[in-house]
Design an enzyme around this catalytic site. Structure first.
Site, mmCIF file in Angstrom:
data_model
loop_
_atom_site.group_PDB
_atom_site.id
_atom_site.type_symbol
_atom_site.label_atom_id
_atom_site.label_comp_id
_atom_site.label_asym_id
_atom_site.label_seq_id
_atom_site.Cartn_x
_atom_site.Cartn_y
_atom_site.Cartn_z
ATOM 1 N NE ARG A 76 60.711 33.455 93.700
ATOM 2 C CZ ARG A 76 61.861 32.805 93.477
ATOM 3 N NH1 ARG A 76 62.873 33.448 92.881
ATOM 4 N NH2 ARG A 76 62.009 31.549 93.840
ATOM 5 C CE LYS A 97 60.488 33.246 97.372
ATOM 6 N NZ LYS A 97 59.516 32.194 97.767
ATOM 7 C CG HIS A 146 53.954 33.959 91.647
ATOM 8 N ND1 HIS A 146 55.271 34.400 91.739
ATOM 9 C CD2 HIS A 146 53.967 32.665 92.059
ATOM 10 C CE1 HIS A 146 56.033 33.424 92.196
ATOM 11 N NE2 HIS A 146 55.269 32.366 92.394
ATOM 12 N NE ARG A 197 58.724 31.834 90.218
ATOM 13 C CZ ARG A 197 60.032 31.586 90.176
ATOM 14 N NH1 ARG A 197 60.782 32.173 89.256
ATOM 15 N NH2 ARG A 197 60.580 30.752 91.035
ATOM 16 C CG HIS A 249 62.026 26.251 92.174
ATOM 17 N ND1 HIS A 249 61.127 25.551 91.398
ATOM 18 C CD2 HIS A 249 61.394 27.423 92.497
ATOM 19 C CE1 HIS A 249 60.017 26.251 91.271
ATOM 20 N NE2 HIS A 249 60.162 27.383 91.922
ATOM 21 C CE1 TYR A 298 54.818 25.858 88.035
ATOM 22 C CE2 TYR A 298 56.931 25.182 88.951
ATOM 23 C CZ TYR A 298 55.953 26.139 88.775
ATOM 24 O OH TYR A 298 56.096 27.377 89.337
#
Length: 324
Positions: free
Chosen positions: A179, A202, A270, A273, A296, A305
């Protein structure tokens, strides 16, 4: 709680920037909740700021809706009509459903904190549900577009070292799936670990990302041209004044490259990514590996995806399956 006007009757909305009319007790509990989010739950700084804004806007609405400062008793007596009024006010202001969904999560988190403290218990808020947000399909660049961005990054820069910085940053986003905020948070010493990078994403969740040889070469080339000599403790990516590169500056540079290349508005940092993940998937890398590389928490997020390039997946299947 006394009767309030319905959404149809009340058309004015509080300005989210207006200080909330709350008692000192409510304000103190809100500050303690935010502190817990940052220190105990270890949410990302930007997430805590967003939750702060969301709660501030909600409490401002309650105060305006009720006509007096918000007390703990006010929060405990909120009912379905009050929440519908708040949600309707956000819709009337044209706020996105994704934004409202996050705001409701923030409000529910605050009320859960109040419940644990034994000061407010409101099952109406606990059980509230926002309208379902459609899951967005990522919009990656094609391989040719990603290659063009990398070439343009260095060519379009006003100074040599800035061009090498932008190239190194784009290489890191596309070659490592980072990110933008993760890349800009790195320091020079973080890339001294050889073939891997430790990335804190995150929720302060750490992951190891392979540092490809070409990405490492671009980073080292940029550091050699940096005007400050790149001290180990300094930010990896710096601005023209020597401080850590501002995300807004990086996004502005990307917009300039996008316009120069004639790419759509969905081409953002982004998107690099997204391109990293999509191109890996199209070349046969399994979802679990991509999940780990992207950081994730849920495989469901990574599975988005698979909806992008069904043709590419079919080609991989035909090459790999013994009965294809």
């Amino acid at each position: 709680m006394r009767s309030r006007t319905t959404p149809a009757q009340k058309t004015t909305h509080p300005d989210p920037a207006t200080p909330c009319a709350v008692t000192g007790e409510v304000a103190g509990l809100a500050s303690a909740w935010l502190e817990q989010l940052a220190s105990e739950r270890r949410l990302a700084h930007n997430t805590v700021l967003a939750y702060h804004r969301d709660l501030k806007e909600f409490l401002a609405f309650v105060a305006d809706h009720d006509g007096e400062e918000t007390r703990l008793a006010t929060l405990e007596s909120l009912d379905h009509g009050d929440l519908r009024s708040w949600l309707a006010s956000r819709a009337a202001r044209g706020l996105a459903r994704t934004s409202t969904s996050r705001a409701l999560s923030a409000v529910k988190s605050f009320f859960q904190y109040l419940d644990r403290q034994g000061v407010v218990s409101n099952p109406v808020v606990h059980n509230a549900r926002a309208s379902r947000v459609p899951r967005q399909v990522p919009r990656p660049l094609t391989m040719d577009e990603a290659t063009d961005v990398l070439a343009c990054a260095e060519e379009s820069a006003p100074r040599v070292w800035i061009g090498k910085r932008d190239l190194a940053l784009m290489m890191l986003l596309y070659g490592g799936g980072l990110r933008l905020g993760e890349a800009l948070a790195l320091d020079v010493r973080d890339i001294s670990g050889g073939e891997t990078l430790r990335i804190v994403g995150k929720g302060n969740k750490a992951r190891m990302v392979p540092l490809l040889a070409r990405v490492r070469e671009a980073l080292l080339d940029y550091l050699r041209h940096r005007p400050d000599g790149a001290p180990p403790a300094s930010p990896l990516f710096i601005g023209t004044r020597g401080g850590r590169l501002n995300p807004g500056v990086a996004q502005k540079r990307f917009r300039e490259m996008r316009e120069r290349l004639g790419l759509p508005a969905t081409a953002t940092p982004h998107a690099m990514r997204h391109s990293f993940a999509t191109h890996l998937l199209g070349n046969g890398v399994d979802l679990r590996t991509i999940q780990e590389l992207l950081g994730h928490a849920s495989l469901t997020t990574t599975q988005r995806y698979t909806r992008i390039d069904a043709g590419g997946l079919l080609e991989v299947y035909q090459k790999a399956h013994p009965r294809a």
